[in-house]
Design a protein around this motif. Structure first.
Motif, PDB file in Angstrom:
ATOM      1  N   ARG A  75      -8.967  13.263  -5.059  1.00 47.74           N
ATOM      2  CA  ARG A  75      -9.465  13.116  -6.436  1.00 47.74           C
ATOM      3  C   ARG A  75      -8.722  11.982  -7.139  1.00 47.74           C
ATOM      4  NH1 ARG A  75     -11.482  17.391  -9.209  1.00 47.74           N
ATOM      5  NH2 ARG A  75     -12.209  18.021  -7.154  1.00 47.74           N
ATOM      6  N   PHE A  76      -7.403  11.902  -6.930  1.00 45.99           N
ATOM      7  CA  PHE A  76      -6.631  10.790  -7.491  1.00 45.99           C
ATOM      8  C   PHE A  76      -7.145   9.453  -6.954  1.00 45.99           C
ATOM      9  CE2 PHE A  76      -2.714  13.670  -8.208  1.00 45.99           C
ATOM     10  CZ  PHE A  76      -3.120  13.916  -9.513  1.00 45.99           C
ATOM     11  N   LEU A  77      -7.436   9.414  -5.660  1.00 47.96           N
ATOM     12  CA  LEU A  77      -7.956   8.171  -5.074  1.00 47.96           C
ATOM     13  C   LEU A  77      -9.261   7.758  -5.729  1.00 47.96           C
ATOM     14  CD1 LEU A  77      -7.426   8.219  -1.193  1.00 47.96           C
ATOM     15  CD2 LEU A  77      -6.445   6.652  -2.861  1.00 47.96           C
ATOM     16  N   SER A  78     -10.152   8.718  -5.967  1.00 46.84           N
ATOM     17  CA  SER A  78     -11.450   8.403  -6.574  1.00 46.84           C
ATOM     18  C   SER A  78     -11.283   7.864  -7.990  1.00 46.84           C
ATOM     19  CB  SER A  78     -12.341   9.643  -6.589  1.00 46.84           C
ATOM     20  OG  SER A  78     -11.833  10.629  -7.478  1.00 46.84           O
ATOM     21  N   LEU A  79     -10.171   8.234  -8.644  1.00 49.38           N
ATOM     22  CA  LEU A  79      -9.897   7.745  -9.999  1.00 49.38           C
ATOM     23  C   LEU A  79      -9.072   6.461  -9.987  1.00 49.38           C
ATOM     24  CD1 LEU A  79      -9.032  11.156 -11.709  1.00 49.38           C
ATOM     25  CD2 LEU A  79     -11.181   9.894 -11.840  1.00 49.38           C
ATOM     26  N   GLY A  80      -8.710   5.994  -8.786  1.00 50.18           N
ATOM     27  CA  GLY A  80      -7.917   4.773  -8.670  1.00 50.18           C
ATOM     28  C   GLY A  80      -6.425   4.982  -8.796  1.00 50.18           C
ATOM     29  N   VAL A  81      -5.982   6.244  -8.808  1.00 51.43           N
ATOM     30  CA  VAL A  81      -4.543   6.524  -8.914  1.00 51.43           C
ATOM     31  C   VAL A  81      -3.982   6.603  -7.491  1.00 51.43           C
ATOM     32  CG1 VAL A  81      -2.811   8.002 -10.016  1.00 51.43           C
ATOM     33  CG2 VAL A  81      -5.127   7.863 -10.971  1.00 51.43           C
ATOM     34  N   VAL A  82      -3.859   5.452  -6.863  1.00 51.91           N
ATOM     35  CA  VAL A  82      -3.516   5.398  -5.446  1.00 51.91           C
ATOM     36  C   VAL A  82      -2.085   5.839  -5.193  1.00 51.91           C
ATOM     37  CG1 VAL A  82      -3.416   3.902  -3.408  1.00 51.91           C
ATOM     38  CG2 VAL A  82      -5.186   3.532  -5.138  1.00 51.91           C
ATOM     39  N   VAL A 128      -2.240   5.872   5.785  1.00 56.52           N
ATOM     40  CA  VAL A 128      -2.651   4.543   6.262  1.00 56.52           C
ATOM     41  C   VAL A 128      -3.818   4.013   5.424  1.00 56.52           C
ATOM     42  CG1 VAL A 128      -3.826   3.400   8.175  1.00 56.52           C
ATOM     43  CG2 VAL A 128      -1.793   4.790   8.608  1.00 56.52           C
ATOM     44  N   LYS A 129      -4.787   4.879   5.104  1.00 54.66           N
ATOM     45  CA  LYS A 129      -5.923   4.438   4.299  1.00 54.66           C
ATOM     46  C   LYS A 129      -5.480   3.989   2.913  1.00 54.66           C
ATOM     47  CE  LYS A 129      -9.239   7.436   6.675  1.00 54.66           C
ATOM     48  NZ  LYS A 129     -10.077   8.659   6.569  1.00 54.66           N
ATOM     49  N   CYS A 130      -4.495   4.683   2.360  1.00 50.39           N
ATOM     50  CA  CYS A 130      -3.983   4.277   1.042  1.00 50.39           C
ATOM     51  C   CYS A 130      -3.355   2.890   1.107  1.00 50.39           C
ATOM     52  CB  CYS A 130      -2.957   5.293   0.541  1.00 50.39           C
ATOM     53  SG  CYS A 130      -3.650   6.864  -0.009  1.00 50.39           S
ATOM     54  N   TRP A 131      -2.525   2.645   2.117  1.00 49.17           N
ATOM     55  CA  TRP A 131      -1.907   1.326   2.247  1.00 49.17           C
ATOM     56  C   TRP A 131      -2.963   0.256   2.496  1.00 49.17           C
ATOM     57  CZ3 TRP A 131       2.384   0.470   0.141  1.00 49.17           C
ATOM     58  CH2 TRP A 131       3.441   1.373   0.189  1.00 49.17           C
ATOM     59  N   GLN A 132      -3.974   0.592   3.275  1.00 46.55           N
ATOM     60  CA  GLN A 132      -5.027  -0.391   3.528  1.00 46.55           C
ATOM     61  C   GLN A 132      -5.823  -0.694   2.259  1.00 46.55           C
ATOM     62  OE1 GLN A 132      -6.955   1.562   6.903  1.00 46.55           O
ATOM     63  NE2 GLN A 132      -6.206  -0.048   8.257  1.00 46.55           N
ATOM     64  N   SER A 133      -6.035   0.331   1.425  1.00 47.51           N
ATOM     65  CA  SER A 133      -6.748   0.099   0.167  1.00 47.51           C
ATOM     66  C   SER A 133      -5.957  -0.806  -0.759  1.00 47.51           C
ATOM     67  CB  SER A 133      -7.056   1.424  -0.538  1.00 47.51           C
ATOM     68  OG  SER A 133      -5.857   2.027  -1.020  1.00 47.51           O
ATOM     69  N   MET A 134      -4.634  -0.815  -0.579  1.00 45.71           N
ATOM     70  CA  MET A 134      -3.783  -1.719  -1.358  1.00 45.71           C
ATOM     71  C   MET A 134      -3.523  -3.032  -0.615  1.00 45.71           C
ATOM     72  SD  MET A 134      -1.026   0.873  -3.164  1.00 45.71           S
ATOM     73  CE  MET A 134      -0.517   1.736  -1.681  1.00 45.71           C
ATOM     74  N   GLU A 135      -4.277  -3.230   0.501  1.00 53.32           N
ATOM     75  CA  GLU A 135      -4.170  -4.443   1.321  1.00 53.32           C
ATOM     76  C   GLU A 135      -2.750  -4.623   1.856  1.00 53.32           C
ATOM     77  OE1 GLU A 135      -5.655  -7.735  -0.908  1.00 53.32           O
ATOM     78  OE2 GLU A 135      -7.706  -6.934  -0.988  1.00 53.32           O
ATOM     79  N   ARG A 136      -2.148  -3.517   2.306  1.00 56.85           N
ATOM     80  CA  ARG A 136      -0.814  -3.546   2.900  1.00 56.85           C
ATOM     81  C   ARG A 136      -0.872  -2.898   4.279  1.00 56.85           C
ATOM     82  NH1 ARG A 136       3.731  -4.213  -0.038  1.00 56.85           N
ATOM     83  NH2 ARG A 136       4.583  -4.428   2.076  1.00 56.85           N
ATOM     84  N   SER A 137      -1.650  -3.490   5.162  1.00 58.73           N
ATOM     85  CA  SER A 137      -1.749  -2.958   6.519  1.00 58.73           C
ATOM     86  C   SER A 137      -0.423  -3.007   7.251  1.00 58.73           C
ATOM     87  CB  SER A 137      -2.807  -3.750   7.314  1.00 58.73           C
ATOM     88  OG  SER A 137      -4.079  -3.576   6.740  1.00 58.73           O
ATOM     89  N   ASP A 138       0.440  -3.950   6.864  1.00 56.56           N
ATOM     90  CA  ASP A 138       1.748  -4.034   7.518  1.00 56.56           C
ATOM     91  C   ASP A 138       2.571  -2.781   7.284  1.00 56.56           C
ATOM     92  OD1 ASP A 138       1.693  -4.854   4.802  1.00 56.56           O
ATOM     93  OD2 ASP A 138       3.733  -5.628   4.996  1.00 56.56           O
TER      94      ASP A 138
END
Length: 897
Positions: free
Chosen positions: A461-468, A485-495
């Motif tokens: 629910r936080f993700l859907s509101l943009g509170v990553v 991992v999906k959270c980091w990828q959504s922030m463009e931090r695959s590393d």
């Protein structure tokens, strides 16, 4: 006195202890009865540490602790002479273990007993810790290639419950029911659902007939079977079970309307949705209250006062426009002929808690959008509100608030309360605001998520509101690394995602304190065995993050799992499919669906691989399994239809697009199968114009022209704004018009029926039976959106058949204006195009000569002369062509006429 097995079984099933009947037990029975009573009342420490339990849970002497649990204990060792009492004790301890695990991971409050308190180790055996026991249990609870959630508390209790409940029972009828409950709890700790053995469900059949005389017990059983179907996403089957459960308990309910207000500033009363519901009445005619027992089954409930005081808080909406709840201003529903019309929508009586569970179960399919497959989201709100308005039980009220939170999550004015309510539900789990027995009373009758699943839902629910960031913190604490991992990828931090995964695999980052202590207490080899399923999943995750090394990582995951990881097989199959190596992909995907046949996405990818290899039989099997698992998978229905049209012939290309030429090469029976598959799939992919196009072609080929007409209309509605007149398949439109016009225009000339126009047997695919559909298609769907010369000519032929001469003439004139002749530019140099235009000009003049005299007041001669004269004026430069002289003659003829 003979031991009353049935009474104790019923007490365990319903969670209520009958003190009056148990008072007559003699001393030989009181010991067993006390254990059952403790389990029913939620006091698990006493039964699990009793002398009987210690006999069962004593580890054998000189046994290797690395062996599985079922080798550590002698589960048949109970010093009870009566075999019936022996089975009852075993069942009682199984229920105690199961509910201890549920208390620790679902309902709370915190558990006061640990696995090490229960399991007895002989003096010569090395001491064993809770961490070691739980690690072993997590390893053994992995099932069907799917790992169990590694942070579940005290999983040893669930494993012990399995060991106690799985052996055969000769005298305890309810053992099959408890196997169902254990299996459903087990399913909820796995990463993915895994098919249950058929024996789990088939063994319930005799029990259904035996409990039919107890309405609420029968209702519980049907409800729990429905919850199992819901867990496997069989929503239609689940809804059927829920409705049968309502019939069993005597619950009457109806969704209707009543005048009321929804906003604070609303002046006019409008009809608002309301659920009228009423529980079965007792023999005395009074409504079943909280302290009474339902007639015939003894399934009572806690008092209203107690239930109301001990339930989670329902947060207020606090909106400046919406009311907290709908205010009904009418004391009667809109439908006066209803069986429940005597109920006041604003003041309904409390329902029996089990009936509340049934109403909530009907609302579980929140993603549903089609009324034909259950309640839509708008319809669910009155169901949930009906339960929330009368709190009766802690777990039921928690579930109702959770469902309301889900329903409100997509609405702007309610999304804040939705998130705050979900946070409050997560926070209240460890509290002791209600008794364990109350929380467990209806646990098996609702679909309450585990603690970690509820926290995961909050993070999503936080993700859907943009509170990553907040979501990331929750996922880290839950050690749900895929979501991290999906959270980091959504922030463009695959590393960061790769670094975390590698740290876990290489031991630089440990999974919580329990894993650290596990590593200290055991050898490295044993730790690897315990966590192989988890480690395999992490290697697969690393393969997803490092595509260049994906094959190596996936293969390593398969190896370390000892060839049991379904995730590794799915990943390997997907990798080879993406590389275009479809034969190799099929090998891996076949193994993946063998390990876990319930995952439709694996079957779907396998079917696509078979299509690329032109293995139509294999593809048919794969997509048939897809629609068996999820009958609302429109894309799989479409692919299944495509395969039916490919079977029996060699495909010309890898493209599975349907066309008439390919369809004509297959047996008619296969065409009908394709027709049925597409018809089913379109129920769930109504906006997929490509499916409608395939459906239209198949319909024409099998003679279902009425459906072809509907399909063409849907294509025009979906595509006209994007591609204009190209959205109309003019060949199909001509065939539809031909199907109408080849029949006699006069209904009296029909040969079907008794020969009279009133009793003609209309064929919906030709003649007068098809006329209305084709007329509506052209007049209401096509022409208001697009037009072309050919469309108008087809319309003109239809009007001519109906002898509507004025309309037919107008249609042909409109068609001429859209044609090459009507749009010819002055100075056109293309002689081929000009000659085609000459033919169109001559044709429209013929139409004027034929239809003009039949249209009253028509000045058709002047119209014809003007058309030819204007065409000649735009055709300067073609005077030397032989067609020029024909046009001059035509002009002169019209002048003379």
């Amino acid at each position: 006195m003979i031991l009353d097995i049935e009474l104790m079984e019923k007490s365990l099933l319903t969670g209520k202890w009958d003190a009056e009947k148990s008072a007559s037990f003699d001393s030989s029975q009181s010991a067993i009865a006390d254990l059952v009573k403790d389990v029913v009342n939620g006091a698990f420490r006493e039964p699990l540490t009793s002398s009987c339990a210690r006999e069962i849970f004593k580890i054998r002497s000189n046994v290797d602790l690395d062996q599985p649990f079922d080798s550590l204990f002698n589960l048949s060792t109970i010093t009870v002479d009566d075999e019936r009492a022996h089975e009852l004790l075993r069942l009682t301890l199984a229920v105690a273990c199961l509910h201890a695990f549920v208390q620790a991971n679902w309902t709370g409050p915190n558990l006061d007993v640990k696995p090490s308190d229960v399991i007895v180790v002989s003096p010569e055996t090395h001491p064993i810790t809770d961490d070691i026991l739980d690690a072993k249990a997590i390893s053994e609870l992995a099932y069907g290639g799917e790992p169990a959630y590694h942070l579940a508390e005290s999983p040893t209790f669930l494993r012990l419950a399995q060991l106690l409940i799985n052996p055969p029972y000769q005298h305890i009828q309810s053992a099959a029911w408890w196997r169902l409950r254990v299996a459903l709890v087990h399913q909820q700790i796995l990463d993915e659902s895994v098919a249950l053995p058929q024996s789990v469900l088939s063994s319930l059949d005799p029990l259904i007939h035996n409990v039919a005389i107890h309405p609420h017990i029968a209702g519980r059983l049907l409800l729990e079977q429905g919850l199992l179907e819901h867990h496997f996403t069989h929503d239609k089957s689940a809804a059927d079970y829920f409705i049968r459960a309502a019939r069993a308990t005597g619950l009457q309910y109806e969704l209707t309307g009543a005048l009321g207000k929804r906003t604070k500033f609303q002046q006019t009363e409008l009809s608002q949705l309301v659920l009228l519901a009423e529980s079965r009445e007792t023999e005395t005619g009074n409504e079943q209250n909280a302290t009474e027992h339902p007639a015939g089954d003894g399934d009572g409930d806690v008092s209203d006062t107690q239930a109301t005081a001990n339930v989670p808080e329902a947060l207020a909406l606090n909106d400046d426009t919406l009311l907290e709840r709908t205010e009904f201003t009418s004391s009667t529903p809109s439908a006066s002929n209803s069986l429940l019309s005597h109920l006041n929508p604003a003041n309904q009586r409390p329902l029996h808690p089990l009936d509340q569970c049934i109403l909530l179960s009907l609302c579980l399919n929140v993603r549903n959008t089609s009324p034909s497959h259950g309640l839509t989201s708008e319809q669910m709100s009155p169901y949930v509100e009906r339960v929330i308005s009368h709190p009766r039980n802690w777990s039921i009220h928690t579930m109702a608030l959770l469902l309301r939170s889900r329903l409100e999550s997509s609405r702007t004015r309610t999304v804040e309360r939705s998130t705050l309510q979900l946070q409050a539900l997560v926070d209240q789990m460890p509290t002791a605001d209600s008794t364990t027995s109350e929380r467990l009373l209806y646990f098996h009758s609702i679909s309450l998520p585990s603690k970690w699943e509820m926290e995961r839902e909050l993070a999503l629910r936080f993700l859907s509101l943009g509170v990553v960031k907040s979501a990331l913190e929750i996922f880290k604490r839950l050690e749900m690394w895929e979501e991290v991992v999906k959270c980091w990828q959504s922030m463009e931090r695959s590393d960061k995602a790769i670094a975390i995964t590698r740290d876990l695999l290489e031991g630089r980052k440990a999974e919580a304190e329990v894993v650290i202590s596990r590593g200290k207490a055991t050898s490295g080899n044993r730790r690897q065995i315990f966590d192989s399923a988890r480690e395999a999943k992490l290697w697969c995750l690393l393969g997803d993050l490092e595509p260049e090394n994906a094959l190596e990582h996936y293969s390593h995951a398969w190896s370390i799992s000892k060839e049991t990881s379904g995730r590794a097989m799915r990943s390997l199959g997907g990798y080879h499919f993406a590389q275009g190596d479809f034969a190799e992909a099929i090998v891996y995907l076949r193994r993946a669906v063998t390990i876990n046949p319930l995952l439709s996405r694996s079957w779907f990818t396998l079917g696509c691989a078979y299509i690329r290899e032109e293995n139509w039989e294999g593809a048919k099997e794969a997509f048939a399994r897809c629609v068996m698992i999820d009958d609302e998978d429109g894309e799989s229905w479409n692919n299944l239809a495509s395969i039916y049209l490919r079977m029996g012939k060699k495909a010309d290309s890898e493209d599975a697009k349907l066309d008439e030429e390919s369809a004509n090469q297959v047996p008619f029976s296969n065409k009908m199968l394709a027709f049925q598959a597409l018809k089913q799939g379109l129920k769930f992919s109504y906006e997929n114009w490509r499916m409608w196009a395939n459906y239209m072609i198949v319909c024409v080929d099998v003679g279902e022209l009425s459906e072809a007409c509907r399909a063409l209309g849907r294509i025009v509605e979906e595509q006209s704004a994007k591609i204009g007149a190209e959205c109309v398949d003019e060949d199909v439109l001509d065939r539809l018009v031909d199907a109408v016009t080849r029949a006699p225009a006069n209904p009296d000339d029909a040969v079907e029926g008794d020969g009279t126009a009133q009793n003609v047997a209309r064929n919906p695919n030709e003649g007068h039976g098809l006329l209305k559909r084709v007329t509506d298609l052209i007049e209401r769907t096509i022409l208001p959106r697009v037009s072309s010369s050919r469309i108008f000519r087809a319309y003109g032929r239809l009007l001519t058949w109906e002898s509507r001469w004025a309309d037919a003439l107008k249609a042909h004139l409109d068609g001429y204006r859209c044609s090459t002749a009507g749009t010819l530019e002055k100075g056109e140099a293309d002689v081929t195009k000009w000659r085609a235009a000459v033919g169109e000009a001559e044709e429209i003049v013929d139409m004027l000569r034929n239809f003009g005299p039949r249209v009253e007041g028509s000045n058709w001669k002047f119209q014809g002369s003007s058309i030819v004269r204007n065409f000649l004026g735009r055709s300067r430069g073609f005077e030397d062509e032989p067609e020029w002289s024909r046009l001059i003659e035509l002009r002169d003829e019209l002048r003379k006429e």
